[in-house]
Design a protein around this motif. Structure first.
Motif, PDB file in Angstrom:
ATOM      1  N   ARG B  36       3.885  -4.115  43.888  1.00 42.19           N
ATOM      2  CA  ARG B  36       3.563  -2.696  43.837  1.00 42.19           C
ATOM      3  C   ARG B  36       3.444  -2.261  42.385  1.00 42.19           C
ATOM      4  NH1 ARG B  36       9.062   0.819  45.164  1.00 42.19           N
ATOM      5  NH2 ARG B  36       9.952   0.595  43.068  1.00 42.19           N
ATOM      6  N   MET B  89       0.773   1.996  44.216  1.00 37.68           N
ATOM      7  CA  MET B  89      -0.302   1.118  44.665  1.00 37.68           C
ATOM      8  C   MET B  89       0.356  -0.174  45.123  1.00 37.68           C
ATOM      9  SD  MET B  89      -3.616   1.585  44.673  1.00 37.68           S
ATOM     10  CE  MET B  89      -5.238   0.845  44.449  1.00 37.68           C
ATOM     11  N   PHE B  91      -0.206  -4.019  46.251  1.00 35.47           N
ATOM     12  CA  PHE B  91      -1.160  -5.121  46.198  1.00 35.47           C
ATOM     13  C   PHE B  91      -0.659  -6.292  47.021  1.00 35.47           C
ATOM     14  CE2 PHE B  91      -4.031  -3.503  43.072  1.00 35.47           C
ATOM     15  CZ  PHE B  91      -3.272  -2.770  42.181  1.00 35.47           C
ATOM     16  N   GLY B 107      -5.782  -3.401  46.810  1.00 26.47           N
ATOM     17  CA  GLY B 107      -4.644  -2.491  46.827  1.00 26.47           C
ATOM     18  C   GLY B 107      -4.766  -1.376  47.852  1.00 26.47           C
TER      19      GLY B 107
END
Lengths: 116, 113
Positions: B36, B89, B91, B107
């Motif tokens: 993240r 975000m 990922f 993402g």
């Protein structure tokens, strides 16, 4: 624990010029991998270049090359003939070569601006 | 060229709600990861997953988080009761073998209100 430090939050370069992004790391391991990732504004991270610590020869990928100094724990990225598409956030990253440790440890990133 | 895909691209949720973030790995990859990135901060490792088990996790990955591959293809991250500080975000990354390159997805931006 391993740490990765990028001391340049932002850098700028004129188009067609060369720029070097700095990275240092700290580890007690002797075998590991180092990476430079590029994160454009679209935000998908792309691997730019990879260096195995046991290799003395510096990795190169077209216009991208690294200066790997194992004793100094330094891993800089040189971008030659900079292009507008090189503008992005660049992350230096570390990964142990021990199979049990899979995580990639990232630095805080350097935002590269390319000036036309 | 095969890519890691993630859905949704943006998820907005209320604090306390459960969210599930989905990832479709590259087809022959066997190692799966979640990272993240809180806005303006560095990318942080959350968890790695192999052979239907967690192989490594960070201190961030507490009991509110879980991962699974429910159908043998999708790889999911569930946050049971979201907090404001989970806004980030997220990922997904996948790899063919443990020491091979990790390929990152685009993402999912999670916003917790």
């Amino acid at each position: 624990a391993q740490t990765v430090t990028q001391s340049q939050p932002e850098m700028s370069v004129q188009e067609a010029e060369t720029v070097t992004l700095s990275c240092t790391y700290d580890t007690s391991e002797s075998d590991y991998y180092l990476f430079w990732y590029k994160q454009p504004p679209s935000r998908q991270m792309i691997l730019v270049i990879r260096q195995e610590a046991y290799k003395q020869q510096n990795a190169t990928e077209n216009r991208f090359s690294v200066n790997f100094q194992k004793a100094a724990k330094s891993f800089s990225l040189k971008i030659s003939d900079s292009q507008l598409g090189d503008a992005a956030m660049y992350f230096c990253a570390y990964r142990s070569a021990s199979g049990g440790y899979q995580k990639v440890t990232f630095g805080t990133g350097t935002k590269l601006q390319v000036i036309p | 060229e095969p890519e890691v895909t993630q859905t949704p691209s943006h998820q907005v949720t209320q604090m306390g709600q459960e969210v599930i973030l989905r990832c479709v790995p590259i087809s022959n990859h066997l190692y799966f990861y979640w990272y993240r990135q809180i806005l303006g901060q560095k990318v942080e490792f959350l968890v790695s997953f192999y052979n239907n088990e967690i192989s490594e996790k960070s201190e961030i990955f507490d009991d509110q988080f879980s991962v699974e591959r429910p159908d043998g293809s999708n790889f999911t991250l569930k946050i049971r009761s979201t907090k404001l500080e989970d806004s980030a975000m997220y990922f997904c990354a996948t790899g063919l073998a443990v020491l091979n390159e990790q390929f990152f997805g685009p993402g999912t931006r999670l916003t917790v209100l």
